[in-house]
Write an enzyme that holds these catalytic residues in place. Structure first.
Site, short mmCIF file in Angstrom:
data_model
loop_
_atom_site.label_atom_id
_atom_site.label_comp_id
_atom_site.label_asym_id
_atom_site.label_seq_id
_atom_site.Cartn_x
_atom_site.Cartn_y
_atom_site.Cartn_z
N HIS A 43 1.10 -1.13 -0.14
CA HIS A 43 -0.13 0.22 -0.17
C HIS A 43 1.19 1.71 0.09
CE1 HIS A 43 -4.05 1.62 1.35
NE2 HIS A 43 -3.71 2.37 0.91
N GLU A 70 -2.83 -1.61 -3.36
CA GLU A 70 -3.91 -0.86 -2.62
C GLU A 70 -3.58 0.66 -3.03
OE1 GLU A 70 -4.34 -3.99 0.86
OE2 GLU A 70 -3.93 -2.09 1.34
N HIS A 190 -8.49 -6.07 6.92
CA HIS A 190 -8.02 -5.25 8.58
C HIS A 190 -8.71 -5.28 9.16
CE1 HIS A 190 -6.92 -1.05 9.59
NE2 HIS A 190 -6.97 -1.00 8.35
N1 PXP Z 1 -6.60 -3.91 3.39
C1 PXP Z 1 -6.66 -2.57 3.02
C2 PXP Z 1 -7.60 -1.84 1.88
C3 PXP Z 1 -5.52 -1.69 3.79
O1 PXP Z 1 -5.86 -0.51 4.01
C4 PXP Z 1 -5.34 -2.92 4.58
C5 PXP Z 1 -3.76 -1.72 6.05
O2 PXP Z 1 -3.45 -1.69 4.70
C6 PXP Z 1 -5.33 -4.17 5.31
C7 PXP Z 1 -6.51 -4.81 3.61
C8 PXP Z 1 -4.71 -4.90 6.08
O3 PXP Z 1 -4.66 -4.57 7.09
P1 PXP Z 1 -3.97 -4.66 8.79
O4 PXP Z 1 -2.59 -4.28 8.26
O5 PXP Z 1 -5.13 -4.51 9.93
O6 PXP Z 1 -3.85 -6.59 8.69
#
Ligand code: PXP
Length: 237
Positions: A43, A70, A190
């Site tokens: 990301h 992302e 997330h």
């Molecule tokens: N999906 C998206 C769109 C995210 O922005 C993130 C965090 O960068 C995640 C998934 C992964 O989340 P986590 O780091 O809490 O596992």
């Protein structure tokens, strides 16, 4: 089968803390693949405080599994994705300075904007996914953008899980059914972790992929990266 994509932003954050190349992001990504991850997620944010744009360019030729990028579709982000041509791009509506993604798209308000962005990516052969809350109307409107998939924003599930798991997962179960009925593929991510992942997996149908970063990298401090990835993979069976 639900795929595990490991988000390696935290590895970049650790590296950036000292300015050198430790830990080595590319090596960690390749090790994640060797240890069983089905994909790698990055990301790159506009301030490059985690993964840098150059990291994304460096990762592309060496990865063997699915690469998922992302981010908010700024001009700079879109140019990067078009250059790298990953397996998947996940569109996230996060403003530049935000700590982490904290909301899904308002697909009613941004339907036409998203449709434009998505058609560009799809014509380049890149699968698209739209980060979204588990709301029936938002999912129906996401389907109108032409996206291949949606990624359900699971922060609320993770937050409510410790209080009442069945109640916490219920909107996600329903959202998954709606997405399936609209012909959308389903991802989720997330705040998923070793405690809440398997319940989610068992109660949310048609789940193609989860992307997990923060908890997985924290668990790796205790269990080691190889063990940790295997532990997460077992929860997706
Ligand atoms: N999906 C998206 C769109 C995210 O922005 C993130 C965090 O960068 C995640 C998934 C992964 O989340 P986590 O780091 O809490 O596992």
């Amino acid at each position: 089968m639900t795929k595990l994509s490991v988000n390696i932003n935290k590895i970049a954050t650790l590296r950036n803390a000292r300015g050198g190349n430790l830990p080595d992001l590319l090596r960690t990504a390749l090790d994640c693949e060797r240890f069983g991850a089905d994909g790698i997620t990055v990301h790159p944010r506009p301030d490059e405080r985690h993964v840098r744009y150059q990291d994304v360019l460096d990762l592309q030729p060496v990865l063997k599994t699915e690469f998922n990028i992302e981010g908010y579709p700024s001009d700079k982000f879109m140019a990067l994705v078009m250059q790298v041509k990953p397996a998947q791009v996940t569109l996230v509506p996060d403003p530049p300075g935000v700590l982490t993604s904290n909301a899904g798209w308002d697909t009613v308000k941004y339907e036409h904007f998203l449709a434009d962005v998505i058609s560009g990516f799809k014509s380049a052969g890149i699968r698209t996914s739209v980060f979204i809350d588990p709301d029936e109307n938002l999912i129906l409107r996401a389907a109108k953008t032409g996206t291949d998939r949606v990624e359900l924003y699971t922060e609320a599930y993770a937050r409510e899980f410790s209080i009442d798991p069945a109640k916490a997962v219920q909107p996600f179960h329903k959202a998954a059914q709606t997405a399936f009925d609209c012909g959308l593929g389903l991802n989720a991510g997330h705040d998923l972790n070793l405690i809440n992942l398997n319940f989610f997996y068992r109660h949310v149908p048609h789940l193609l992929e989860v992307s997990i970063g923060h908890a997985l990298i924290c668990d790796a401090l205790y269990y080691g990266l190889e063990n940790t990835i295997q532990m997460y993979l077992r929860l997706l069976k």
